[in-house]
Scaffold this active site. Structure first.
Site, PDB file in Angstrom:
ATOM      1  N   GLU A  64     -44.429 -30.184 -24.597  1.00  0.00           N
ATOM      2  CA  GLU A  64     -45.275 -31.453 -24.576  1.00  0.00           C
ATOM      3  C   GLU A  64     -45.705 -31.279 -26.503  1.00  0.00           C
ATOM      4  O   GLU A  64     -46.342 -31.949 -26.889  1.00  0.00           O
ATOM      5  CB  GLU A  64     -46.182 -31.356 -23.619  1.00  0.00           C
ATOM      6  CG  GLU A  64     -45.184 -32.238 -22.967  1.00  0.00           C
ATOM      7  CD  GLU A  64     -44.614 -31.146 -21.876  1.00  0.00           C
ATOM      8  OE1 GLU A  64     -45.032 -30.371 -22.573  1.00  0.00           O
ATOM      9  OE2 GLU A  64     -44.570 -31.576 -20.407  1.00  0.00           O
ATOM     10  N   PHE A  86     -50.824 -29.535  -6.751  1.00  0.00           N
ATOM     11  CA  PHE A  86     -49.782 -29.054  -7.516  1.00  0.00           C
ATOM     12  C   PHE A  86     -49.549 -29.333  -8.901  1.00  0.00           C
ATOM     13  O   PHE A  86     -50.215 -30.981  -8.978  1.00  0.00           O
ATOM     14  CB  PHE A  86     -48.615 -29.200  -6.669  1.00  0.00           C
ATOM     15  CG  PHE A  86     -47.199 -28.478  -7.408  1.00  0.00           C
ATOM     16  CD1 PHE A  86     -46.871 -27.402  -8.192  1.00  0.00           C
ATOM     17  CD2 PHE A  86     -47.122 -30.449  -8.091  1.00  0.00           C
ATOM     18  CE1 PHE A  86     -46.290 -26.993  -8.885  1.00  0.00           C
ATOM     19  CE2 PHE A  86     -45.510 -29.685  -8.788  1.00  0.00           C
ATOM     20  CZ  PHE A  86     -44.794 -28.149  -8.757  1.00  0.00           C
ATOM     21  N   GLN A  87     -49.904 -28.982  -9.686  1.00  0.00           N
ATOM     22  CA  GLN A  87     -49.848 -29.518 -11.120  1.00  0.00           C
ATOM     23  C   GLN A  87     -51.344 -29.868 -12.129  1.00  0.00           C
ATOM     24  O   GLN A  87     -50.581 -31.781 -12.155  1.00  0.00           O
ATOM     25  CB  GLN A  87     -48.598 -30.228 -11.607  1.00  0.00           C
ATOM     26  CG  GLN A  87     -47.264 -29.616 -11.330  1.00  0.00           C
ATOM     27  CD  GLN A  87     -46.150 -30.169 -12.380  1.00  0.00           C
ATOM     28  OE1 GLN A  87     -45.509 -31.395 -12.015  1.00  0.00           O
ATOM     29  NE2 GLN A  87     -45.359 -28.456 -12.779  1.00  0.00           N
ATOM     30  N   LYS A 112     -51.517 -40.824 -10.686  1.00  0.00           N
ATOM     31  CA  LYS A 112     -50.270 -40.819  -9.724  1.00  0.00           C
ATOM     32  C   LYS A 112     -50.523 -42.399  -8.957  1.00  0.00           C
ATOM     33  O   LYS A 112     -49.753 -43.597  -9.515  1.00  0.00           O
ATOM     34  CB  LYS A 112     -49.477 -40.726  -9.296  1.00  0.00           C
ATOM     35  CG  LYS A 112     -47.868 -40.067  -9.609  1.00  0.00           C
ATOM     36  CD  LYS A 112     -47.246 -39.358  -8.089  1.00  0.00           C
ATOM     37  CE  LYS A 112     -45.597 -40.306  -8.630  1.00  0.00           C
ATOM     38  NZ  LYS A 112     -44.781 -39.367  -7.435  1.00  0.00           N
ATOM     39  N   MET A 168     -49.063 -15.251 -44.902  1.00  0.00           N
ATOM     40  CA  MET A 168     -50.073 -15.333 -45.897  1.00  0.00           C
ATOM     41  C   MET A 168     -51.039 -14.605 -45.087  1.00  0.00           C
ATOM     42  O   MET A 168     -52.138 -14.027 -45.550  1.00  0.00           O
ATOM     43  CB  MET A 168     -50.579 -16.836 -45.128  1.00  0.00           C
ATOM     44  CG  MET A 168     -52.575 -17.405 -45.600  1.00  0.00           C
ATOM     45  SD  MET A 168     -52.497 -17.462 -47.186  1.00  0.00           S
ATOM     46  CE  MET A 168     -51.982 -19.053 -47.707  1.00  0.00           C
TER      47      MET A 168
HETATM   48  C1  LIG Z   1     -50.715 -20.661 -34.327  1.00  0.00           C
HETATM   49  C2  LIG Z   1     -50.882 -20.434 -35.277  1.00  0.00           C
HETATM   50  N1  LIG Z   1     -51.461 -18.794 -35.104  1.00  0.00           N
HETATM   51  C3  LIG Z   1     -51.660 -18.058 -36.072  1.00  0.00           C
HETATM   52  C4  LIG Z   1     -52.406 -18.685 -37.413  1.00  0.00           C
HETATM   53  C5  LIG Z   1     -52.337 -17.891 -37.764  1.00  0.00           C
HETATM   54  N2  LIG Z   1     -51.568 -17.713 -39.629  1.00  0.00           N
HETATM   55  C6  LIG Z   1     -52.187 -18.603 -40.489  1.00  0.00           C
HETATM   56  S1  LIG Z   1     -50.756 -18.746 -41.853  1.00  0.00           S
HETATM   57  C7  LIG Z   1     -49.742 -17.029 -40.425  1.00  0.00           C
HETATM   58  C8  LIG Z   1     -48.631 -17.247 -41.375  1.00  0.00           C
HETATM   59  C9  LIG Z   1     -47.691 -17.576 -41.301  1.00  0.00           C
HETATM   60  O1  LIG Z   1     -46.081 -17.819 -41.593  1.00  0.00           O
HETATM   61  P1  LIG Z   1     -44.846 -18.409 -42.290  1.00  0.00           P
HETATM   62  O2  LIG Z   1     -45.136 -19.841 -41.218  1.00  0.00           O
HETATM   63  O3  LIG Z   1     -44.038 -17.400 -42.064  1.00  0.00           O
HETATM   64  O4  LIG Z   1     -45.158 -18.671 -43.714  1.00  0.00           O
HETATM   65  P2  LIG Z   1     -45.927 -18.181 -44.590  1.00  0.00           P
HETATM   66  O5  LIG Z   1     -47.359 -18.042 -45.086  1.00  0.00           O
HETATM   67  O6  LIG Z   1     -45.062 -16.835 -44.574  1.00  0.00           O
HETATM   68  O7  LIG Z   1     -45.095 -19.105 -46.189  1.00  0.00           O
HETATM   69  C10 LIG Z   1     -50.410 -16.742 -39.381  1.00  0.00           C
HETATM   70  C11 LIG Z   1     -49.837 -16.352 -38.764  1.00  0.00           C
HETATM   71  C12 LIG Z   1     -52.239 -20.219 -37.556  1.00  0.00           C
HETATM   72  N3  LIG Z   1     -52.365 -20.469 -38.150  1.00  0.00           N
HETATM   73  N4  LIG Z   1     -51.486 -20.691 -36.038  1.00  0.00           N
END
Ligand SMILES: Cc1ncc(C[n+]2csc(CCOP(=O)(O)OP(=O)(O)O)c2C)c(N)n1
Lengths: 558, 167
Positions: free
Chosen positions: A48, A110-111, A160, A470
């Site tokens: 979802e 439920f749900q 529902k 990042m």
């Molecule tokens: C749902 C979620 N969890 C954690 C983060 C924290 N976060 C920001 S950038 C990042 C790394 C992203 O890694 P990747 O998708 O491999 O991209 P890259 O930076 O290597 O291009 C994380 C864990 C986030 N932004 N969103």
């Protein structure tokens, strides 16, 4: 006599909805039964969250309202990240959720989950409909609220029995919508607008700082006209990319944490900053006291609460960006050239371009540049979150509004791929690419199933660095290279795609970038590009958290 | 930072109070006191909220409240000439022969009504501004305040000025 589900479908069609993204379950069975015979197109996602992101991507790409549908309890809860993402970026989405029958509400049936309570802080408004008689009106209101003023998501929770009960139904008349407590300001105050024009004409070093509001109000033509007539350099936020042509001589690209040096210099030196549809986010301003320290600030925004929230403003103008910019243009009796200033900005641009090392290896920035060269101006780039997002924002030259789609405010990893699916339904004739990281793509990779089932020709360009890049970059720069839990084992995304019946290729040499992109563009269905990029590349320049935006690391020596 | 009294006119619908209070907690604003009731117009309720903050914070609260769809009007009535009242019910230890007479005396001074007399306790009802009720509570403490219930402050502008719909 018509039941609630039928009334819902008819109401959606009256709002001009043609496509919805959803996932069925017990409490929405009556709605699905109606969908079975309806000409509304329903796309079955695999989670979802993806339905909400797809509705959001659809809305951002088209300017229309995106719709998603989920069952009660877990289904509704799975929408929440997607709704919060849309809320933070002011995207008009209507989310419809099933709910337990009215007689069981509050019983931990439920749900059952209190989804209106859960989404209270992340929706513009929400409704729990308790009577079938109210359904048509609520749907009308939901669309009106989502799409007007500062856009945002609206959730409608439907027990529902509200969907199964039959009533004698007459469609509501198309009279003008009246909601007593909701009257967004549209026209800007003429005196304030005149004052703004005066300030811009008097200014020696004006800069326009344009955000997502320019795109949502459709104000690009007015913005371009104003910038050209007054010769004002324009920098955009992450959300604003595309609202001003990236190849325009007055364009400064993005400002802020990973903005261009010249954009940040220009804002810092400016004596008059025109903020349009932007909200002085901390990723833009850095240390807020030192943001545009010499400038009088004019702030145009539809949301009065954004004005003065983070930074005191000299000339506030509340209203629709497009209408206000048009009024400003109408008031301009003369043009301006700001020659000295424009020349100074041009010199910065020449001396401090974005740059990366090219030693022959496959660098992630090259992929973005190649995409920028390959796609037509109508091509749509969606991104995940992290380095991939910042490189896309920095190196892709966006020429039109609504061609850049990214989760800015919430920064939701896993947003890009499902949003790209939504964008493709909005723009079936455009190439749609999701620029991804290997971390982000795995957050909603199950949507390969959706893309395969409906043969949706979206392309995924994974900048596969085998890191949560990042976060790794911050660990490298600020945590002594202690890479705590940010390394990812390599995934063979081509084989993952294959398992879903999706084609893909792995790319390891820089010479293969352009041909591989061409192959992806020619594919009839979805396509995965697994770019094995240099692993420890950083996004530069960078303003460290809490610093002033002209104190960038990784930039050029002054 | 000083207390501001906000008069908020809202649609009388399920969930509207949680929208209003949720906004305060989410944005980090404290509510000092809160009073809700129906008002002169059918279908609407009036909420009186006392909160503490600097001018910029209060301005932000008002703007955010105005964004709620079910909020019809918000006014900061702090700077205006107004009447503010709060009602408190105080159950005090007051055994006959040991303090009851004194409690009654205190009540008289504060123009509090005795609304219940028990074997060992009395209940006083007092109406006034916050300071008056605070002062009474302080005085009664030496006799033993068993239970204290306060309505929260309500306020209304003096003269012909109003906080009415038409947002
Ligand atoms: C749902 C979620 N969890 C954690 C983060 C924290 N976060 C920001 S950038 C990042 C790394 C992203 O890694 P990747 O998708 O491999 O991209 P890259 O930076 O290597 O291009 C994380 C864990 C986030 N932004 N969103």
């Amino acid at each position: 006599m018509k039941n609630g589900a039928r009334i819902l479908i008819e109401s959606l069609k009256r709002e001009g909805v043609s496509t919805i993204f959803g996932y069925p379950g017990g409490s929405v069975l009556p709605i699905y039964d109606e969908l079975y015979d309806s000409d509304l197109q329903h796309i079955l996602v695999r989670h979802e969250q993806a339905a909400a992101h797809a509705a959001d991507g659809y809305a951002r790409a088209s300017g229309r309202i995106g719709v998603c549908l989920a069952t009660s309890g877990p289904g509704a809860c799975n929408l929440v990240t997607g709704i919060a993402t849309a809320y933070m970026d002011s995207v008009p989405v209507v989310a419809i959720t099933g709910q337990v029958p009215t007689g069981m509400l509050g019983n931990d049936a439920f749900q059952e989950s209190d989804i209106t309570g859960i989404t209270l802080p992340v929706t513009k408004h929400n409704y729990l409909v308790k009577r079938t008689e109210d359904l048509a009106r609520v749907i009308r209101e939901a669309f009106f609220i989502a799409g007007t003023g500062r856009p945002g998501p609206v959730l409608v929770d439907l027990p529902k029995d509200v969907n199964t009960r039959e009533i004698d139904f007459k469609p509501p008349l198309d009279e003008e919508m009246q909601i007593r407590g909701y009257r967004p300001t549209f026209k800007g105050h003429p005196k304030q607008i005149a004052r703004a024009v005066e300030l811009l004409l008097e200014a020696e070093r004006p800069v326009i700082y344009a955000g997502g509001g320019v795109i949502s109000s459709g104000a690009s033509p007015e913005l371009i006209a104003l910038a050209e007539r007054l010769s004002i350099p324009v920098t955009t936020t992450l959300m604003g990319l595309g609202c001003f042509p990236g190849d325009h001589p007055l364009n400064l690209g993005m400002l802020g944490m990973h903005g261009t040096e010249y954009a940040n210099f220009a804002v810092t030196e400016s004596d008059c900053l025109l903020a349009v549809g932007a909200r002085f986010d901390d990723r833009v301003t850095g240390k807020v006291d030192t943001f545009a320290p010499h400038a009088s600030i004019i702030h145009i925004d539809i949301d009065p609460a954004e004005i003065g929230k983070n930074k005191p403003v000299d000339v506030p103008i509340v209203g629709d960006v497009r209408s206000i910019l048009a009024d400003m243009l109408a008031m301009l009796k003369k043009d301006a050239s700001h020659e000295v200033w424009v020349e100074r900005v041009r010199t910065w641009k020449k001396k401090h371009p974005l740059r990366f090392r090219d030693d022959g290896s496959l660098r992630p920035q090259m992929v973005v540049k190649a995409l920028s060269d390959a796609l037509s101006p109508d091509g749509v780039i969606v991104s995940e979150v992290g380095q991939n997002q910042m490189w896309a924002a920095q190196y892709y030259v966006f020429k039109k509004p609504r061609t850049w789609i990214s989760s800015g405010g919430l920064g939701t990893m896993g947003y890009g791929f499902p949003a790209a699916i939504g964008a493709k339904y909005a723009c079936p004739d455009s190439q749609v690419f999701d620029i991804a990281g290997d971390g982000s793509i795995q957050m909603n990779i199950q949507e390969l199933g959706t893309a395969a089932q409906y043969k949706i020709p979206v392309r995924i360009a994974i900048l596969n660095n085998q890191y949560l890049g990042m976060v790794r970059q911050w660990q490298e720069l600020f945590y002594d290279r202690r890479y705590a839990y940010t390394e990812l084992p390599p995934v063979d995304f081509v084989r993952v795609a294959e398992a879903y019946g999706v084609d893909g290729i792995r790319v390891e040499e820089k010479e293969e970038i352009a041909p591989s992109i061409r192959a992806a563009m020619e594919a009839e269905g979805p396509f995965v590009l697994d770019f094995r990029v240099t692993r420890e590349e950083n996004v530069f320049p960078m303003v460290p958290a809490g610093a002033a935006i002209n104190e960038m690391i990784g930039g050029h020596k002054q | 930072m000083k207390p501001h009294t906000l008069s908020v006119l809202v649609e009388n619908k399920a969930g509207v109070l949680s929208r209003v209070t949720g906004l305060f907690s989410r944005r980090g604003f404290n509510i000092e006191s809160l009073a809700v009731g129906t008002c002169e117009e059918p279908g609407l309720s009036r909420i009186t909220i006392v909160c503490i903050g600097d001018d910029a914070q209060i301005e932000q609260v008002i703007k955010q409240l105005n964004k709620l769809i079910e909020v019809i009007k918000v006014s900061d009535i702090t700077e205006n000439d107004r009447v503010e009242r709060e009602l408190a019910l105080v159950k005090v230890n007051a055994e006959p022969g040991s303090g009851r007479a004194e409690v009654m005396q205190v009540a008289q001074i504060f123009r509090a009504n005795v609304v219940d007399v028990g074997a060992k306790t009395v209940i006083l009802q007092v109406i006034g501004d916050t300071d008056k009720i605070d002062a009474l509570e302080k005085l009664l403490r030496q006799y033993g305040v068993i239970e204290l219930v306060r309505t929260g402050k309500i306020g209304i502008l003096r003269g012909s000025k109003t906080v009415k719909s038409g947002k």
